[in-house]
Scaffold this active site. Structure first.
Site, PDB file in Angstrom:
ATOM      1  N   ARG A   1       0.627  -1.030  -0.022  1.00  0.00           N
ATOM      2  CA  ARG A   1      -0.476  -0.105   0.008  1.00  0.00           C
ATOM      3  C   ARG A   1       1.029   1.185  -0.534  1.00  0.00           C
ATOM      4  O   ARG A   1       0.493   2.443   0.464  1.00  0.00           O
ATOM      5  CB  ARG A   1      -0.637   0.083   1.230  1.00  0.00           C
ATOM      6  CG  ARG A   1      -2.027  -1.364   1.492  1.00  0.00           C
ATOM      7  CD  ARG A   1      -2.833  -1.195  -0.098  1.00  0.00           C
ATOM      8  NE  ARG A   1      -4.180  -2.009   0.616  1.00  0.00           N
ATOM      9  CZ  ARG A   1      -4.252  -3.608  -0.318  1.00  0.00           C
ATOM     10  NH1 ARG A   1      -3.272  -3.683  -0.030  1.00  0.00           N
ATOM     11  NH2 ARG A   1      -4.940  -3.850   0.175  1.00  0.00           N
TER      12      ARG A   1
ATOM     13  N   CYS B   1     -10.827  -0.833   4.206  1.00  0.00           N
ATOM     14  CA  CYS B   1      -9.759  -1.503   4.785  1.00  0.00           C
ATOM     15  C   CYS B   1      -9.309   0.084   5.814  1.00  0.00           C
ATOM     16  O   CYS B   1      -8.685   0.472   5.476  1.00  0.00           O
ATOM     17  CB  CYS B   1      -8.802  -2.375   5.083  1.00  0.00           C
ATOM     18  SG  CYS B   1      -9.696  -4.272   5.101  1.00  0.00           S
TER      19      CYS B   1
ATOM     20  N   GLU C   1      -4.154   2.568   7.239  1.00  0.00           N
ATOM     21  CA  GLU C   1      -3.732   2.467   5.891  1.00  0.00           C
ATOM     22  C   GLU C   1      -4.638   3.814   4.974  1.00  0.00           C
ATOM     23  O   GLU C   1      -4.362   4.152   4.173  1.00  0.00           O
ATOM     24  CB  GLU C   1      -4.220   1.182   5.531  1.00  0.00           C
ATOM     25  CG  GLU C   1      -4.459   0.806   3.842  1.00  0.00           C
ATOM     26  CD  GLU C   1      -5.299  -0.376   2.965  1.00  0.00           C
ATOM     27  OE1 GLU C   1      -4.980  -0.939   3.534  1.00  0.00           O
ATOM     28  OE2 GLU C   1      -5.882  -0.148   1.998  1.00  0.00           O
TER      29      GLU C   1
END
Ligand code: FAD
Ligand code: EPU
Length: 295
Positions: free
Chosen positions: A164, A212, A282
């Site tokens: 990510r 998420c 995240e």
């Protein structure tokens, strides 16, 4: 291109994000590469900071909004097919559209993008994906506009893709060039449908969320940790931990950013206290004072 003024002309960012919370900002949507370079060069000369926004599916905007100019990529929608599987994709192209357009031409390799809303620019910046791979494996190169308005082409290696992460947040991605394999149409459709079914059964795809909230710690699922701390369904105001997946917070209607951020703190503190794991965000929280790109 007109640069907006601050104040009453500002756009509510809740409308431009999937979670649907947060205040306003000045939003500009360039429609060509030259518009984009001119915009960033002008902001640079005027010493004004900016943030890039795609589909807004990985950001939480604070209730006060943000003071920076928001560069919205939705009008950068070029999609060009080269012989041999090369595809040039404007940053604002929706990944759902990209999936269907490439599939119609017998091209595959985008299983990693199934089941969530995104633009290709945001997906590249985040190196989006999951257990079916990440977009980095399909990227040939990325054309990015730097803060001073100059255009650079970065090879996939230069993008420094990680979990990510990438270096692409340092500018605005204008175009992503992908290399996609030719596939058997029926087999590919079956694989894509199966991934979608699995996601729909395990994630709250029909509700408003930002995906998420936390990154997975090494070898563990943040969702499982939140679940073990018995936090599913816990709510603050209009925000609730999804009953389906512990790493999603959903807007049940009328949530404020403050509800969401307080819930995130509550979840994180509980997991740390009970399981000794410190969860890292995240999602990106947009609030004044957090250093954005463009400064
Ligand atoms: P945005 O949310 O608009 O922006 C995200 C970040 O990228 C910000 O830092 C923004 O400044 C930057 N950015 C956006 N566009 C550009 C650009 N052109 N140039 C430079 N920087 C840019 N993610 C996954 O990886 N895997 C999943 O399985 C997944 N499932 C999800 C499921 C749901 C239901 C939802 C709502 C989200 C999910 N996500 C998932 C999160 C999200 O969809 C991805 O991170 C996606 O790649 C974000 O793309 P975006 O266009 O919405 O980016
Ligand atoms: N689990 C639980 N309880 C929960 C959630 C999950 O016990 O509430 C368990 C599952 O049963 C499974 C394990 O945890 O055994 C892993 O769950 P899942 O397959 O849902 O994957 P994840 O690790 O929770 C990651 C990505 C998702 C991506 C999926 C599928 C992160 C933070 N999350 O989730 O990406 O869709 O894999 O590839 O890396 C996102 O980044 O926004 C995102 C949704």
């Amino acid at each position: 291109m007109r640069l907006p003024t601050t104040g009453p002309t500002a756009t509510p960012l809740a409308r431009l994000t999937t979670l649907g919370v947060g205040g306003s900002a000045d939003v500009v949507a360039p429609s060509t590469l030259s518009d984009l370079t001119e915009l960033l060069a002008r902001l640079w000369r005027e010493g004004r900071a900016w943030r890039a926004l795609g589909r807004g599916s990985n950001v939480i905007v604070a209730d006060e909004g943000v003071p920076e100019t928001v560069v919205h990529t939705r009008l950068l929608r070029d999609l060009r097919f080269e012989a041999g599987g090369g595809v040039v994709v404007g940053a604002g192209v929706a990944t759902s559209l990209l999936l269907s357009e490439t599939r119609q031409r017998g091209l595959g390799g985008l299983e990693c993008l199934v089941g969530y809303p995104a633009t290709i620019g945001g997906a590249a910046r985040m190196n989006a994906g999951g257990k079916w791979g990440t977009i980095s494996s399909r990227v040939r190169c990325v054309r990015i506009v730097s803060t001073d308005g100059t255009v650079r082409e970065l090879s996939a290696a230069e993008c420094a893709f990680g979990y990510r992460s990438s270096v692409l947040g340092a500018g605005v991605v204008a175009e992503v060039v992908l290399d996609l394999p030719e596939v058997d149409a029926a087999e590919y459709r079956e694989a894509v449908d199966a991934i979608y079914r699995e996601k729909a059964a395990t994630q709250p795809l029909a509700e408003r969320s930002a995906g998420c909230i936390f990154k997975n710690p090494d070898g563990e699922s943040a969702g499982r940790l939140v679940d073990r701390s018995d936090m599913k369904g816990v709510a603050i105001g209009g925000a609730a931990v999804s009953a389906i997946h512990g790493n999603f917070i959903v807007n049940r209607g009328g949530a404020s950013a403050s509800d969401v951020l307080r819930l995130i703190d509550h979840v994180r503190e509980s997991v740390t206290r009970e399981q000794g794991v410190d969860l890292e965000l995240e999602v990106e929280v947009w609030k004044a004072g957090r250093v954005p790109a463009g400064v």
